[in-house]
Design an enzyme around this catalytic site. Structure first.
Site, PDB file in Angstrom:
ATOM      1  N   CYS A 250      43.369  10.086  26.571  1.00  0.00           N
ATOM      2  CA  CYS A 250      44.079  11.289  27.000  1.00  0.00           C
ATOM      3  C   CYS A 250      45.231  11.627  26.052  1.00  0.00           C
ATOM      4  CB  CYS A 250      44.629  11.108  28.422  1.00  0.00           C
ATOM      5  SG  CYS A 250      43.374  11.189  29.721  1.00  0.00           S
TER       6      CYS A 250
ATOM      7  N   ASP B 247      32.043   5.284  47.322  1.00  0.00           N
ATOM      8  CA  ASP B 247      33.094   6.178  47.799  1.00  0.00           C
ATOM      9  C   ASP B 247      33.808   5.697  49.061  1.00  0.00           C
ATOM     10  OD1 ASP B 247      34.705   8.506  47.784  1.00  0.00           O
ATOM     11  OD2 ASP B 247      33.343   9.485  49.177  1.00  0.00           O
TER      12      ASP B 247
ATOM     13  N   LYS C 187      41.660  18.847  58.996  1.00  0.00           N
ATOM     14  CA  LYS C 187      41.219  19.623  60.158  1.00  0.00           C
ATOM     15  C   LYS C 187      42.362  20.384  60.817  1.00  0.00           C
ATOM     16  CE  LYS C 187      37.138  16.861  61.262  1.00  0.00           C
ATOM     17  NZ  LYS C 187      36.353  16.167  62.307  1.00  0.00           N
TER      18      LYS C 187
ATOM     19  N   LEU D  96      30.404   7.739  41.001  1.00  0.00           N
ATOM     20  CA  LEU D  96      30.576   6.310  40.770  1.00  0.00           C
ATOM     21  C   LEU D  96      30.156   5.497  41.992  1.00  0.00           C
ATOM     22  CD1 LEU D  96      34.171   6.453  39.220  1.00  0.00           C
ATOM     23  CD2 LEU D  96      32.014   6.253  37.960  1.00  0.00           C
TER      24      LEU D  96
ATOM     25  N   ASP E 212      36.456   2.864  43.485  1.00  0.00           N
ATOM     26  CA  ASP E 212      35.382   3.112  42.521  1.00  0.00           C
ATOM     27  C   ASP E 212      35.946   3.284  41.109  1.00  0.00           C
ATOM     28  OD1 ASP E 212      33.670   3.197  44.724  1.00  0.00           O
ATOM     29  OD2 ASP E 212      33.790   5.370  44.895  1.00  0.00           O
TER      30      ASP E 212
ATOM     31  N   CYS F  32      46.960  22.039  37.649  1.00  0.00           N
ATOM     32  CA  CYS F  32      46.899  21.756  39.089  1.00  0.00           C
ATOM     33  C   CYS F  32      47.637  22.847  39.863  1.00  0.00           C
ATOM     34  CB  CYS F  32      47.508  20.395  39.391  1.00  0.00           C
ATOM     35  SG  CYS F  32      47.445  19.961  41.152  1.00  0.00           S
TER      36      CYS F  32
ATOM     37  N   CYS G 106      40.320  19.998  31.479  1.00  0.00           N
ATOM     38  CA  CYS G 106      40.275  18.843  30.578  1.00  0.00           C
ATOM     39  C   CYS G 106      39.492  19.161  29.306  1.00  0.00           C
ATOM     40  CB  CYS G 106      39.624  17.661  31.295  1.00  0.00           C
ATOM     41  SG  CYS G 106      39.447  16.201  30.257  1.00  0.00           S
TER      42      CYS G 106
ATOM     43  N   CYS H  69      38.176  21.009  44.806  1.00  0.00           N
ATOM     44  CA  CYS H  69      38.861  21.725  43.729  1.00  0.00           C
ATOM     45  C   CYS H  69      38.490  21.088  42.403  1.00  0.00           C
ATOM     46  CB  CYS H  69      40.370  21.677  43.942  1.00  0.00           C
ATOM     47  SG  CYS H  69      41.326  22.513  42.651  1.00  0.00           S
TER      48      CYS H  69
ATOM     49  N   CYS I  34      45.572  18.950  32.397  1.00  0.00           N
ATOM     50  CA  CYS I  34      45.173  18.819  33.809  1.00  0.00           C
ATOM     51  C   CYS I  34      46.383  18.920  34.724  1.00  0.00           C
ATOM     52  CB  CYS I  34      44.415  17.515  34.028  1.00  0.00           C
ATOM     53  SG  CYS I  34      45.346  16.015  33.637  1.00  0.00           S
TER      54      CYS I  34
END
Length: 377
Positions: free
Chosen positions: A188, A134, A222, A169, A140, A198, A247, A240, A194
């Site tokens: 897809c 990450d 922040k 991952l 990744d 959103c 999906c 989220c 998806c």
């Protein structure tokens, strides 16, 4: 040792140590990714959390001298809680995204990658290895896609045939020339569920995201959340999942392979009002083991305030007034002022009027005005 034989042994060993999928690819540059990243940069779609040097993100040789191949791993995480807690009036709860349930996945994947490293070094003592999860320079997702772990979905997640997109991952660069695996065909198709799901329109098109509109990103910032997104956040205190739950590939998928990934329901779906009063020590004790705590207490408190406004929780008014009057952080105070106006009522109005006379911070003053403006509409 024969590289083909070592690869087969690694695949077998990976299953023994709790790696759900493993793939291999070359360490050649990610040329197509570079073009996409440059375009993202031009459009201002980056989050700011990424490695700023794009060349490092796409050139494994810059990260490990003599790089020959990359090993990609995936671990499936749960999509549903086995034990659920429900919100009640006066006891409203927020929600952490699924990727933040259980123990911080960085620790879990680093454990698996460390074991793979030890296995390789035992076989080839002079092997050069560099693992990352990450926060490393490489993407990744790009590594996993090229290594055949899954395809890159329109929701900007890797989608595996076995586990959907509910996977963590990680990868390891090595100077061993493993035979690369074949990438998986994109499945897809013409589906846009998806993109349609959103809440903020962050998914610009299939495979392209404006991170600055993504709720997952916004909940980790922040600063004050921009006005247009506050009501979209709902009761999310971190992350989220909308593009994942929408999906079709993820429908019915729910794997519980790893005990350390199992969520504590009262942590994954915490009561909101107590969050407002947590000290730093109490926050670390309660949430410190999950990945959603990485930005500290303040963003979670701000998000909890927005969630209370979402519920119009009148029982939270005294707590929000206390935040408005005593909290040191202007972002937290300002968000509380906005939330008081959103919830409404005479007590909240009186507190806002009083705060207007006393507040000296310009941003907080603006939020107080927003709160008071709710009474004029």
């Amino acid at each position: 040792m024969d590289n083909h034989e070592l690869k087969e042994e690694l695949i077998a060993y990976s299953k023994e140590i709790g790696i759900d999928k493993i793939g291999f690819t070359t360490a050649s540059p990610f040329s197509q990714l570079k073009n996409r990243l440059l375009r993202q940069q031009e459009l201002g779609y980056q989050s700011g959390f990424e490695e700023p040097d794009i060349d490092k993100r796409v050139t494994p040789e810059m990260l490990l001298e003599g790089a020959q191949s990359i090993i990609s791993i995936a671990l499936a995480y749960p999509a549903k809680m086995t034990i659920r807690v429900e919100s009640k009036k006066g006891e409203r709860r927020g929600i952490f995204s699924r990727a933040s349930w259980g123990l911080d996945y960085h620790h879990i994947l680093r454990d698996r990658l460390t074991k793979l490293e030890e296995f390789i070094i035992n076989k080839i003592p002079n092997a050069k290895l560099k693992s990352m999860v990450d926060t490393g320079e490489l993407s990744d997702r790009a590594v996993a896609e090229r290594a055949g772990i899954g395809w890159s979905g329109k929701n900007c997640s890797i989608i595996t045939p076995e586990f959907g997109s509910y996977v963590y991952l990680g990868e390891m660069i090595t100077n061993i020339p493993f035979e690369p695996d074949t990438p998986i065909e994109d499945n897809c198709g013409s589906c846009t569920k998806c993109l349609d799901a959103c809440p903020t329109g962050a998914l610009i098109q299939g495979g392209q995201i404006n991170a600055n509109r993504c709720i997952s990103f916004l909940t980790q910032t922040k600063e004050l959340i921009p006005d247009e997104f506050r009501e979209k956040i709902g009761n999310r205190v971190y992350g989220c999942d909308s593009c994942q739950t929408a999906c079709p590939i993820n429908k019915g998928i729910n794997f519980h392979f790893h005990e350390e990934m199992e969520p504590d329901p009262v942590v994954a779906k915490p009561l909101l009002k107590p969050i407002l009063k947590l000290s730093n020590r109490e926050f670390k004790k309660r949430f410190g083991s999950i990945s959603g705590a990485w930005r500290g207490k303040k963003p979670i408190q701000r998000n909890a305030i927005i969630a209370l406004a979402h519920f119009k929780d009148e029982s939270a008014v005294p707590d929000l007034i206390d935040v408005l009057q005593t909290e040191a952080s202007p972002v937290t105070r300002g968000t509380a002022a906005w939330a008081l106006g959103k919830i409404g009522g005479e007590t909240a109005y009186a507190a806002l009027r009083k705060a207007k006379e006393l507040e000296t911070d310009i941003e907080v003053q603006s939020e107080i005005e927003k709160g008071l403006n709710f009474y004029n509409n």
